[in-house]
Design an enzyme around this catalytic site. Structure first.
Site: not given
Ligand code: NDP
Ligand code: OXD
Length: 319
Positions: A234, A282
């Site tokens: 993000r 994005h």
């Molecule tokens: P998940 O919830 O599966 O993974 C998030 C990861 O971030 C987890 O490993 C989590 O740790 C870690 N995390 C969160 N907060 C912290 C912190 N404070 N310190 C350390 N690690 C942290 O989400 P996804 O992988 O499915 O998606 C991730 C993000 O990708 C979405 O939230 C979205 O913002 C973005 N996204 C962007 C897209 C785009 O087109 N640009 C499309 C889809 C998603 P833990 O495993 O220990 O909980």
């Molecule tokens: C998502 C994105 O969160 O597209 O899936 O950013």
């Protein structure tokens, strides 16, 4: 046919966007918020809502709402609603979203290590010259945010020979990957990242983390002598001024950003003019409406038959 409805307040403005949901959920009435004529509809029958950036207060106007579905994997946009009802939130987790994100991450990593921008510039000048070609095995990739998308990206990058670390809140066990977790292990993780890939959700803890201080803690002893930053998590996690400065003064070798503090990226943003930066709008992994409709229908089927919902957001963690 029941009297229950699903409210669709998605990212697509056209009315046809509701069609996959009508096909996948024929037993529900559909209220498409993109259709101005439906804005006067009584929301009492709404049992489910599928939203991207819901109008603040809209969900609170649905007294019989039971489940909120996110159009995307991220949910920060839903938490922006100050009147958000305290209900289960299901995020979008699906191979049709993970696959495109993995493609984007691998593309950006290879683009930078194979110096494609420099070759592109040389092609414009009809210049024939080899550039140094450090192999993948010499690059250490740190994946910040090691969940669904981070781990899938690691699994695609590993066979190419990269050395991979992951950083998350909780420890992880993934074959071939060194796992770091928590604030206490962040410096060690950053110090061995020649390429930092951020796939973090936006929360109070991750806001602004990709800043000058973090950039200065990245590895400097890799093949290019400065690190590469790749962010598709993000835009709220990045400090764009710091990133632009680091790219311009060589503290970063290159960067790829798919997400921005303000979207669309304003015409006035200095980022547009930074030479060693790749910008995508994005679009790293766009939710596919057909796959999303199937996912929502599967979860509603589970819910209606008394099974637990999958991919639930933890409201205290914010993702
Ligand atoms: P998940 O919830 O599966 O993974 C998030 C990861 O971030 C987890 O490993 C989590 O740790 C870690 N995390 C969160 N907060 C912290 C912190 N404070 N310190 C350390 N690690 C942290 O989400 P996804 O992988 O499915 O998606 C991730 C993000 O990708 C979405 O939230 C979205 O913002 C973005 N996204 C962007 C897209 C785009 O087109 N640009 C499309 C889809 C998603 P833990 O495993 O220990 O909980
Ligand atoms: C998502 C994105 O969160 O597209 O899936 O950013």
């Amino acid at each position: 046919m029941t009297n229950s409805s699903i409210l669709l307040d998605m990212k697509w403005d056209n009315l046809k966007s509701a069609e996959p949901f009508i096909t996948a959920l024929p037993h529900l009435h559909h209220i498409n918020w993109a259709d101005k004529k439906q804005k006067q509809t009584d929301l009492d029958t709404v049992k489910y809502a599928l939203v991207w950036k819901p109008e603040p207060g809209l969900l609170a106007r649905c007294p019989n709402l039971e489940v909120i579905f996110s159009v995307g994997a991220g949910v920060d946009h839903i938490f922006r609603d100050p009147e958000l009802p305290d209900l289960p939130i299901v995020r979008f987790v699906d191979p049709n979203l993970t696959g495109p994100m993995v493609e984007w991450v691998v593309l950006q990593v290879l683009f930078h290590i194979r110096q494609q921008r420099q070759y592109g510039a040389m092609q414009q000048k009809k210049e024939w010259r080899e550039l140094p070609q450090p192999p993948a095995t010499r690059f250490r990739i740190g994946i910040m945010g090691f969940g669904e998308l981070g781990q899938a990206s690691a699994k695609a990058l590993l066979p190419l020979g990269f050395q991979i670390c992951g950083w998350s809140q909780s420890p992880k066990q993934v074959d071939g990957v060194t796992s770091f977790h928590g604030a206490g292990q962040l410096d060690e993780f950053l110090g061995q990242s020649d390429i930092l890939v951020s796939l973090l959700p936006l929360t109070e803890q991750t806001r602004g983390v990709l800043n000058a201080s973090l950039i200065d803690r990245l590895a400097r002893d890799g093949p290019f002598g400065a690190a590469i930053l790749i962010n598709a998590g993000r835009g709220g996690s990045q400090v764009e001024e710091d990133i632009a400065k680091a790219l311009n003064d060589g503290r970063l070798h290159g960067a790829s950003l798919d997400v921005f503090e303000t979207e669309p990226l304003p015409q006035s943003s200095p980022l547009w003019g930074v030479e060693n930066l790749v910008i995508t709008p994005h679009a790293a992994a766009i939710s596919d409406p057909d796959a999303l409709a199937t996912h929502v229908a599967n979860q509603i089927r589970r819910y209606d038959s008394g099974q637990s919902l999958e991919h639930l957001v933890d409201r205290t963690r914010g993702y």
